[in-house]
Every structure is written in structure tokens, then in C-alpha cells.
Design an enzyme around this catalytic site. Structure first.
Site, PDB file in Angstrom:
ATOM      1  N   SER A 310      41.758  39.799  35.041  1.00  0.00           N
ATOM      2  CA  SER A 310      41.586  39.433  36.444  1.00  0.00           C
ATOM      3  C   SER A 310      40.761  38.156  36.625  1.00  0.00           C
ATOM      4  O   SER A 310      40.815  37.535  37.694  1.00  0.00           O
ATOM      5  CB  SER A 310      40.924  40.581  37.212  1.00  0.00           C
ATOM      6  OG  SER A 310      39.696  40.943  36.609  1.00  0.00           O
ATOM      7  N   ASP A 553      30.233  43.180  42.924  1.00  0.00           N
ATOM      8  CA  ASP A 553      31.072  42.466  41.960  1.00  0.00           C
ATOM      9  C   ASP A 553      30.317  41.225  41.499  1.00  0.00           C
ATOM     10  O   ASP A 553      30.225  40.232  42.228  1.00  0.00           O
ATOM     11  CB  ASP A 553      32.400  42.083  42.604  1.00  0.00           C
ATOM     12  CG  ASP A 553      33.347  41.406  41.614  1.00  0.00           C
ATOM     13  OD1 ASP A 553      32.917  41.082  40.492  1.00  0.00           O
ATOM     14  OD2 ASP A 553      34.520  41.183  41.978  1.00  0.00           O
ATOM     15  N   HIS A 556      33.613  38.599  38.936  1.00  0.00           N
ATOM     16  CA  HIS A 556      34.593  37.665  39.488  1.00  0.00           C
ATOM     17  C   HIS A 556      33.863  36.588  40.288  1.00  0.00           C
ATOM     18  O   HIS A 556      32.634  36.626  40.434  1.00  0.00           O
ATOM     19  CB  HIS A 556      35.597  38.414  40.354  1.00  0.00           C
ATOM     20  CG  HIS A 556      36.402  39.418  39.601  1.00  0.00           C
ATOM     21  ND1 HIS A 556      36.096  40.758  39.574  1.00  0.00           N
ATOM     22  CD2 HIS A 556      37.506  39.277  38.823  1.00  0.00           C
ATOM     23  CE1 HIS A 556      36.970  41.405  38.823  1.00  0.00           C
ATOM     24  NE2 HIS A 556      37.832  40.538  38.348  1.00  0.00           N
TER      25      HIS A 556
END
Length: 588
Positions: A310, A553, A556
Site C-alpha cells: 500500500s 496511521d 502511510h
């Protein structure tokens, strides 16, 4: 009596009057001297008015009658004639002075003629260059980068003023090129036909500009481009610092509707905006600002593939947004299967119809196959086949550009513990160290590359590990980064270089196929401020609302943000490849 005096010669009257007023004029000799003195005084006054000496110390004549370099040829001829006339009448008394004045004026006039006109009537006499000549041909200001003497246009101009203008314009254009390479440049740029053309220099370096910005000498443009490219060849793109630059981001937040919700931090309520205003500045060079028009032109008719996890999806979306921003008709940029969400499927493909170009993503977080084996009671158990590359590899092996990555999934429980999980052939290891498992997986990948990729057709990149910044726990145990709003400035606070990336580097060195390593680990470690943290989604679940700080998060990256800089490095690498190909063609 009145009639007789009416026609008396005026000279007689003047003579009698003078005798009456001034007794000194009693003789004919004295009268002659008076006439001569009056004529001399008038003539000398006229001479000074029209032909003053440039060396005169009188402030009146210096300020009012000073000679200039723009005196016309007719005026010069007239003054020369006056000088000759006075020299003829007053040879003994005025010749030295008039010669000196005439010589100085003619010399200056000739310099001025040489400096302002290429007329065939110009005197052939050669004069020594003086400071006056240097003032006429003003030297351009010093530049940031030294320009070789052969950068000057060699074609003889019609005038020195025109010559000065062309040289100055050229110097300004090169100076603007150097300043623009620091990154403060317009975002827009005209569409161009190829990066190798000299006419593309302004767009290539400045990331935009108008026709006036282009250096008019093709040779000069080529030399400047060569200097820039040579500096990039010698530069370590990954040793540098993040620099605040208000001309960033490369696209406005909210302008790209393909950004995944997980990365759309501003839309999800993040209040601070400065994390978008940083560009990456290597220590040894200036990265060219990514120009979407030029990059699309280089990628025309090609397939650019991202393969990985990702984090590569993060980079993939960033590139689509940058390139889409350069396209006028946004409707001609679309996902091949009409998808609008980019999680859960094995692959995605964005098409740029006007360029016959696609940028695609293949999900393969380990680069090797996730597998299942049956155990005795009939149930299945997940394993990781260290000896088989991902199933999708057959779909992209002929692509023009492929960018691989892996790393984050090797930190999860099953992979990090390595118990009853790793498999080769039919053998499942009871326990295998994660670093050794990673080495075997990367070796399997490298052998597939050497066996299936044609280096003359395809460029292969491997993007290294992207740093995470969980504080107080890991991704699944309450790690946080929501309070971070500025990058790390001091390198001593960076983390140790990941051992898995050292393993990767050793494997890359032993490959037959050249793989360009995008070593982003250090540059990402500075950016503890660039993660979505708590701004990873808009609609929180009931459990998330109770303790929102627990669900963050810190792996990312927000978009616009850090992945845009990775794509600027990719852009620089493609420019270098184009440049090297052109030089090889010239040599053959």
C-alpha cells in the site's frame, strides 16, 4: 545737410565716434588692432561653443557642451570643417589647441561608431580600447554558475547595442535557469515534444515558462542542459534535507478525486497545512521540479507499473494526480475498469488516453506468493512461498518501467515471528528468521528479473523502505504521531538503517539486470509530520470515537505530501536516462 549725411559710409561715422569716445584710437595702426581683436574674440567664442575641448576644466562648458558617443556623422563633419577653418585663419595661435581637441573628439567618435554601427563608412584607423569602450559594451552581471566563453552568440550583430542586448538576455536566461533549479518556479509548463530537444530547456529546468524564457542559442541551450544533467549524474539524490518552499505542492489538495480516503488528510480535517510545503533538496544538486507535460511526453505510448504494497499505492496515486494535473481534459484520464476505490482488488490501471499511456498498480506486498497448505484435519493454513514470485508477474514483465517495493508487511506478527509460516517447495519451516526469509524472497525476485526482463526495453526500479513514526506503541498497539507538525531537522534523531535494506542492497549488486535503487529510507525518516495519523478517515466507528488517538496511521503518507518527492526523483531518473540515450546515439 541732412541729405549729405544720409549717405556717409558707416565706417566713417564709427571712426569719428570712436575717436570722440576713446582718444586711444588716434592712429590707423591702433584702429586695425581693435578690429582684429574684436573678430578674434567672436571667432574664439564660436569655436568654444561648437568644439569644446573634452579636457576643459570649466564646469560650464563641461556640463553644457560635453561630447557624447551618439553624435551623428553630419554633426561630426560640420565640426571638423569649423576646426579646419579656424586652424587656417589662426594657425600660429590656435593650431595646437584645435588639433588636440579635434584628435580627442575624432577618437571618441570613432569608438562610438564602432560600438553603435557597422557602417562601411567607418574609419579604418584602429584605436586602442579605453574605458570608454568598456562602458559602451557593458559586461553582464556575474552568474551563479560560470558560463563558458563559447556561450556568447558568435553571429555579428547589426549594432553593439543589439549585441549587448542579446548577450545580456542570454546571460539572464541562464541565470534564471540556475535560480529556477532551486525549485521556486511556476507549476505550469507548455506542452513539448521531447525532453531531448533544445527548445524544451526552459520547461525542463524551470518547470514552466514562456517563449521569452528560452535561450535563443541552440548551442548554449545544449551546453546548459548538459551541465545540469552532468550535475544530476554525479549527485546522490537521497542525501539531503527537506526545504520549505511555498511554490509546493505540485497539485492543490482536493483537486485530485482519485486520492484514497486514507491519504486525503486535509479532507479528513487535518488543520495544519505546512506539511505540503516541503521539497526534497539533495546536498549535491538541485532536483528539477516535476513537469507533468514533459513527463507525459516521455511516457507517451508506454506502460508504467507499480508492484508492491500500500505504500506503493501511495506513490502510484501521487503520480496519477501530478500527471492528471497537466492534462487539459480530465475526462480522458480514467481507471480502465471504471473503479473509483483502490483497495481490495489485485490490480488497477489508469489510462491517459491522449498519450496512449497507462500507469498501473499490481498488489503484491511481499513480491512472492501468499499461499495456503492443507493440514491434517482438512483445514488450510496460510504460508508465504519464498520460492515463487507473485502471480501477476506475467502481466507486467514486458512493461516499459516497473517500480517494485516491499517491507512493511514483513513487520507483521506472522512474518516477524516466522513460525510455521515460510514455505519453499512443499516444505514449511517450523521457524525461520525473518531477515533470512526476506533474503530468500528478494533473491527469488531478483532471479525472476534476470530471467524475464529485457534491459534494453524495460527500466526497473526498487523503492526502499519508507520510515514509520509510531510513538508509544506500534501500528496495532496504540502508536501515535498526531502531534507531529514539523520534520526532524537533526540527523542524530533518525533511526538505524533497516537491516532488510542492507540485505536488499547485497542482492541488487549480484544481479545481471541493472536495477535503480530509490533509497528513500533516510529522506522519509525526517518526515514524522507527513503521516495521516488520526486524519485517516472521516467517518469513525463507535469504538474509534471513544478513543480516536488509539487508531492512527503513522506508516502511510498524506497526499499531497512525501510521495510527491519520490516521483520527482523518478522524474529526474527518467530525464537522465533520456539524456544518456541521446548521447549514445550521437556516438554511434
Amino acid at each position: 545737410m541732412a541729405d549729405s549725411t544720409k549717405y556717409i559710409p558707416i565706417g566713417g561715422t564709427l571712426k569719428s565716434n570712436l575717436k570722440t569716445l576713446f582718444p586711444i584710437f588716434k592712429t590707423r595702426k591702433t584702429l586695425t588692432f581693435a578690429y582684429a581683436f574684436s573678430f578674434t574674440f567672436v571667432a574664439f567664442t564660436v569655436f568654444l561653443a561648437f568644439c569644446p575641448s573634452p579636457n576643459t576644466s570649466s564646469p560650464f562648458f563641461t556640463n553644457i557642451f560635453s561630447s557624447t558617443a551618439t553624435t551623428t556623422s553630419s554633426a561630426s563633419s560640420y565640426k571638423s570643417q569649423l576646426s579646419s577653418i579656424f586652424s587656417f585663419f589662426f594657425h600660429n595661435s590656435t593650431t595646437p589647441s584645435s588639433n588636440s581637441s579635434s584628435s580627442t573628439f575624432n577618437t571618441n567618435t570613432t569608438r562610438s561608431s564602432n560600438s553603435t554601427s557597422q557602417s562601411p563608412q567607418t574609419s579604418k584607423k584602429t584605436f586602442k580600447i579605453t574605458p570608454f569602450e568598456n562602458q559602451t559594451r557593458t559586461t553582464p552581471p556575474p552568474l551563479t554558475r560560470k558560463i563558458p566563453s563559447d556561450h556568447v552568440v558568435t553571429k555579428e550583430p547589426s549594432s553593439a547595442n543589439n549585441n549587448h542586448t542579446r548577450v545580456s538576455d542570454e546571460a539572464k536566461a541562464v541565470k534564471k535557469t540556475n535560480q529556477s533549479s532551486n525549485g521556486v518556479v511556476p507549476a505550469a509548463a507548455p506542452k513539448v515534444s521531447g525532453v531531448g530537444s533544445n527548445k524544451n530547456l526552459s520547461s525542463l529546468v524551470n518547470g514552466g515558462g514562456t517563449e521569452k524564457d528560452v535561450v535563443h542559442s541552440n548551442y548554449t541551450a545544449s551546453r546548459v542542459k548538459d551541465e545540469m544533467m552532468e550535475s544530476l549524474i554525479k549527485c546522490d539524490f537521497f542525501d539531503g534535507e527537506w526545504v520549505k518552499d511555498d511554490s509546493y505542492p505540485l497539485y492543490e489538495p482536493g483537486s485530485c478525486n482519485i486520492v484514497d480516503e486514507q491519504f486525503h488528510c486535509i479532507q479528513n480535517g487535518r488543520p495544519d497545512k505546512d506539511f505540503q510545503k516541503y521539497k526534497w533538496k539533495p546536498k549535491g544538486c538541485n532536483l528539477p521540479r516535476l513537469d507533468g507535460h514533459i513527463m507525459l511526453d516521455m511516457l507517451r505510448g508506454k506502460r508504467l507499473i507499480f508492484v508492491g504494497d500500500s505504500i506503493n499505492r501511495n506513490m502510484w496515486e501521487s503520480l496519477i494526480c501530478i500527471l492528471r494535473n497537466a492534462v487539459k481534459d480530465k475526462s480522458k484520464v480514467y481507471e480502465a475498469n471504471g473503479r473509483v476505490h483502490f483497495r481490495g482488488e489485485a490490480s488497477y490501471s489508469f489510462v491517459f488516453k491522449d498519450y496512449n499511456f497507462s500507469v498501473e498498480l499490481f498488489v503484491s506486498p511481499f513480491l512472492v506468493q501468499e499461499w495456503e497448505v492443507q493440514i491434517k484435519n482438512g483445514t488450510k493454513k496460510e504460508t508465504l512461498r519464498l520460492d515463487l514470485v507473485g502471480k501477476s508477474s506475467v502481466q507486467y514483465k514486458n512493461a516499459d518501467i516497473i517500480i517494485f517495493n516491499t517491507g512493511h508487511w514483513w513487520t507483521h506478527d506472522k512474518t516477524s515471528k516466522g513460525k510455521d509460516y515460510y514455505q519453499e517447495g512443499s516444505h514449511v519451516y517450523d521457524e525461520l528468521n525473518v531477515l533470512e526469509a526476506f533474503r530468500r524472497a528478494i533473491t527469488t525476485w531478483s532471479r525472476w528479473i534476470d530471467a524475464n526482463i529485457n534491459p534494453s526495453k524495460s527500466m526497473v526500479f526498487f523503492r526502499g523502505y519508507s520510515a514509520s513514526h509510531f510513538s508509544g506503541g506500534q501500528w496495532n498497539s496504540g502508536g501515535q504521531c498526531d502531534s507531529e507538525t514539523v520534520p526532524i531537522k537533526n540527523e542524530k534523531y533518525l533511526r538505524e538503517y533497516p537491516p532488510k535494506m542492507r540485505v536488499l542492497e547485497k542482492v541488487l549488486k549480484n544481479m545481471k539486470t541493472h536495477v535503480t535503487y530509490l533509497n528513500v529510507t533516510k529522506m522519509t525518516d525526517f518526515r514524522k509530520d507527513g503521516h495521516p495519523s488520526i486524519y485517516r478517515k472521516q467517518n469513525l466507528s463507535p469504538e474509534e470515537r471513544k478513543s480516536p488517538l488509539r487508531y492512527q496511521d503513522c506508516s502511510h503518507w498524506c497526499l499531497p505530501g512525501v510521495p510527491d518527492a519520490w516521483n520527482e526523483i523518478l522524474y529526474a531518473e527518467l530525464l537522465l536516462k533520456e539524456y544518456q540515450n541521446q548521447h549514445q546515439q550521437k556516438q554511434t
